[in-house]
Each structure stands twice: as structure tokens, then as C-alpha cells.
Design a protein around this motif. Structure first.
Motif, PDB file in Angstrom:
ATOM      1  N   GLU A 184      78.339  -7.560  15.382  1.00 16.54           N
ATOM      2  CA  GLU A 184      77.265  -8.571  15.351  1.00 16.54           C
ATOM      3  C   GLU A 184      77.323  -9.053  13.995  1.00 16.54           C
ATOM      4  O   GLU A 184      76.826  -8.362  13.025  1.00 16.54           O
ATOM      5  CB  GLU A 184      76.136  -7.916  16.094  1.00 16.54           C
ATOM      6  CG  GLU A 184      76.329  -7.671  17.465  1.00 16.54           C
ATOM      7  CD  GLU A 184      75.141  -7.188  18.071  1.00 16.54           C
ATOM      8  OE1 GLU A 184      73.811  -7.121  17.557  1.00 16.54           O
ATOM      9  OE2 GLU A 184      74.965  -6.781  19.206  1.00 16.54           O
ATOM     10  N   LEU A 191      74.049 -18.814  16.319  1.00  9.01           N
ATOM     11  CA  LEU A 191      73.724 -17.467  16.907  1.00  9.01           C
ATOM     12  C   LEU A 191      73.404 -16.414  15.834  1.00  9.01           C
ATOM     13  O   LEU A 191      74.090 -16.435  14.763  1.00  9.01           O
ATOM     14  CB  LEU A 191      74.627 -16.872  17.974  1.00  9.01           C
ATOM     15  CG  LEU A 191      75.029 -17.807  19.267  1.00  9.01           C
ATOM     16  CD1 LEU A 191      76.066 -17.131  19.864  1.00  9.01           C
ATOM     17  CD2 LEU A 191      73.631 -17.995  20.046  1.00  9.01           C
ATOM     18  N   GLU A 221      83.716 -21.123  15.924  1.00  7.80           N
ATOM     19  CA  GLU A 221      82.759 -20.155  15.407  1.00  7.80           C
ATOM     20  C   GLU A 221      83.203 -19.782  13.806  1.00  7.80           C
ATOM     21  O   GLU A 221      84.138 -19.189  13.953  1.00  7.80           O
ATOM     22  CB  GLU A 221      82.768 -18.917  16.284  1.00  7.80           C
ATOM     23  CG  GLU A 221      81.592 -17.925  15.977  1.00  7.80           C
ATOM     24  CD  GLU A 221      81.445 -16.832  16.996  1.00  7.80           C
ATOM     25  OE1 GLU A 221      80.763 -15.766  16.469  1.00  7.80           O
ATOM     26  OE2 GLU A 221      82.225 -16.655  17.749  1.00  7.80           O
ATOM     27  N   PRO A 251      75.953 -12.821  17.697  1.00  2.03           N
ATOM     28  CA  PRO A 251      76.958 -12.735  18.593  1.00  2.03           C
ATOM     29  C   PRO A 251      77.982 -11.376  18.486  1.00  2.03           C
ATOM     30  O   PRO A 251      78.114 -11.212  17.320  1.00  2.03           O
ATOM     31  CB  PRO A 251      77.943 -13.931  18.631  1.00  2.03           C
ATOM     32  CG  PRO A 251      77.785 -14.497  17.120  1.00  2.03           C
ATOM     33  CD  PRO A 251      76.478 -14.006  16.827  1.00  2.03           C
TER      34      PRO A 251
END
Length: 130
Positions: free
Chosen positions: A110, A101, A125, A104
């Protein structure tokens, strides 16, 4: 109550999973493995050292049930390296990227993230610093 940070996460792994944990978390991802007390029987779990203030406890157990989408999604580790460096390391050591991603959301904002799955089915992650 004023929380400061997450100290540790406890994850169950199969009773015979210690070697796979050492390989994945220690050798492939490059995190510190603190297992001397586990090996001597003084502690029932291995520590995966993420930072000076955070660890993942891996508990080998006969009662292991792999995580499913209905009871676990992922945990996130912020890493210092740029995402391209993380991607290259994962490729070099043969760790498959489950997802990627661009930005995220998380507690720190982010930032680019890559997702991997450990040998026991836990999704992780790996997020760059904001």
C-alpha cells in the motif's frame, strides 16, 4: 515458471497520436521517449521508458478504439518521488488528476497514488514506493 517482473505493456493509440504521446508521456510526465527507430520506420511503435527494465509500447494504428470501463481500467507505475512532488509536477504541467487514493493495494503493498488519464483514454496510476 518463476516470474521476475513485467517487461512491457502494449497500448494502441490513434495513427496520428505520436506527437500527443511524446507531449504527455515525455514532457508532462517526464518519462523517456525512445522513438528514433519509430521515426525512421524501423519499428512500428514508440517506447515510453519507465525504468531500465520496463517500457510501454505505444502503437499508432488506424484501428484504434479508445479504452472503456468494460475493457480496461488502468496500469500502475511506481515512481520515486513523494506524492506531493508528483501532485505539484502534474499541476505545473497542466495534467488533471482523475483520482487520488491514500493507500491502494498493489504488488508492492500500500502506498499513496494519483490517477491521470492520457490523451487516448488510458488511465494511469502513479504510485509512490512502499
Amino acid at each position: 515458471m518463476n516470474a521476475r517482473h513485467l517487461d512491457h505493456v502494449n497500448l494502441r493509440i490513434p495513427a496520428d497520436g505520436a506527437d500527443a504521446a511524446r507531449t504527455f508521456y515525455g514532457e508532462q510526465l517526464g518519462f523517456g521517449i525512445e522513438d528514433t527507430l519509430h521515426e525512421t520506420g524501423e519499428k512500428p511503435f514508440l517506447d515510453v521508458r519507465l525504468s531500465a527494465t520496463a517500457v510501454v509500447h505505444l502503437w499508432p494504428t488506424d484501428e484504434f478504439d479508445a479504452p472503456t470501463a468494460t475493457n480496461f481500467d488502468h496500469f500502475c507505475v511506481v515512481v520515486e518521488e513523494p506524492i506531493d512532488t508528483v501532485r505539484s509536477r502534474l499541476d505545473e504541467v497542466g495534467v488533471e488528476i482523475d483520482d487520488e487514493l491514500a493507500a491502494p493495494r498493489g504488488a508492492t503493498g500500500e502506498a499513496a497514488s494519483l490517477y491521470v488519464v492520457d490523451p487516448f483514454g488510458y488511465r494511469i496510476e502513479l504510485k509512490t514506493r512502499v
